[in-house]
Scaffold this motif. Structure first.
Motif: not given
Length: 218
Positions: A9-10, A17-18, A78-81, A111-112
């Motif tokens: 989540f972080f 945000y970035i 959300l889908l990433f998490v 992907s992050c």
């Protein structure tokens, strides 16, 4: 929540945000979401750019779950998490499929660093669904138990991916295999028939939405 989920989540929040929605990498996603937020679906817009009609469900959903005034759209995060957590726990290290899932997880981790998690593109959700469906199908195909529910989930996820991005249409082939397996696993036709009805009912509003966005109504 486990420690891993908190970290995910972080990471997702940091990526969003970035790289806010103003950094649209698809040239048309953000504009369509802004239109959905402030003017509703623009009739005839699909004649200008086909994906503006085919992907209109994705634009509306992103607009609903985002904060347009800040250009923050959270659905990819959300889908990433969800995808990362699911794939990480789908198989045990001793299973041969575990290494395939590590490849999926490695892609999501990369992907992050790129634009996907923090962007508004529908490409990322399609990739996540492909990974999840592959995992579910491998499990269901090798299982000796009744995996009707698993096949049903595969079909629904495939339908969702197609309405998000039409290029995901090949997932219909995987859905077809799951539907055939569902018929084989059930002596009656009640469950397969119910599944077919649900799929039809799901696609009808999407097709109507496509027609509305394509047609230049007076």
């Amino acid at each position: 929540f486990s420690t891993v989920n908190i970290i995910l989540f972080f990471v997702a929040a940091l990526s969003i945000y970035i790289r806010p929605g103003t950094g649209d990498i698809g040239d048309y996603h953000l504009q369509a979401m802004k239109w959905a937020e402030y003017t509703g679906n623009v009739l005839g817009l699909g004649n200008f750019n086909r994906p503006l009609a085919n992907n209109n469900w994705w634009f509306n959903l992103q607009s609903l779950l985002g904060w347009g005034e800040y250009s923050l759209y959270v659905l990819n995060g959300l889908l990433f998490v969800i995808s990362f957590s699911f794939l990480l726990n789908a198989y045990q290290p001793k299973q041969k499929e575990y290494y395939l899932h590590l490849g999926f997880v490695f892609f999501l981790a990369l992907s992050c660093k790129t634009a996907f998690v923090g962007s508004v593109t529908p490409d990322f959700v399609v990739s996540c669904i492909i990974f999840i469906n592959s995992s579910l199908f491998l499990k269901a195909f090798q299982s000796t138990k009744d995996e009707t529910i698993t096949h049903f989930i595969i079909i629904l996820l495939s339908c969702f991916a197609i309405t998000v991005k039409l290029n995901a249409a090949p997932l219909a082939l995987l859905s077809l295999v799951s539907f055939i397996k569902m018929i084989q696993n059930n002596k009656g036709i009640k469950r397969p028939l119910l599944t077919a009805v649900i799929v039809i009912v799901y696609f009808i509003p999407w097709l109507i939405g496509n027609a509305m966005v394509y047609r230049d109504w007076e």
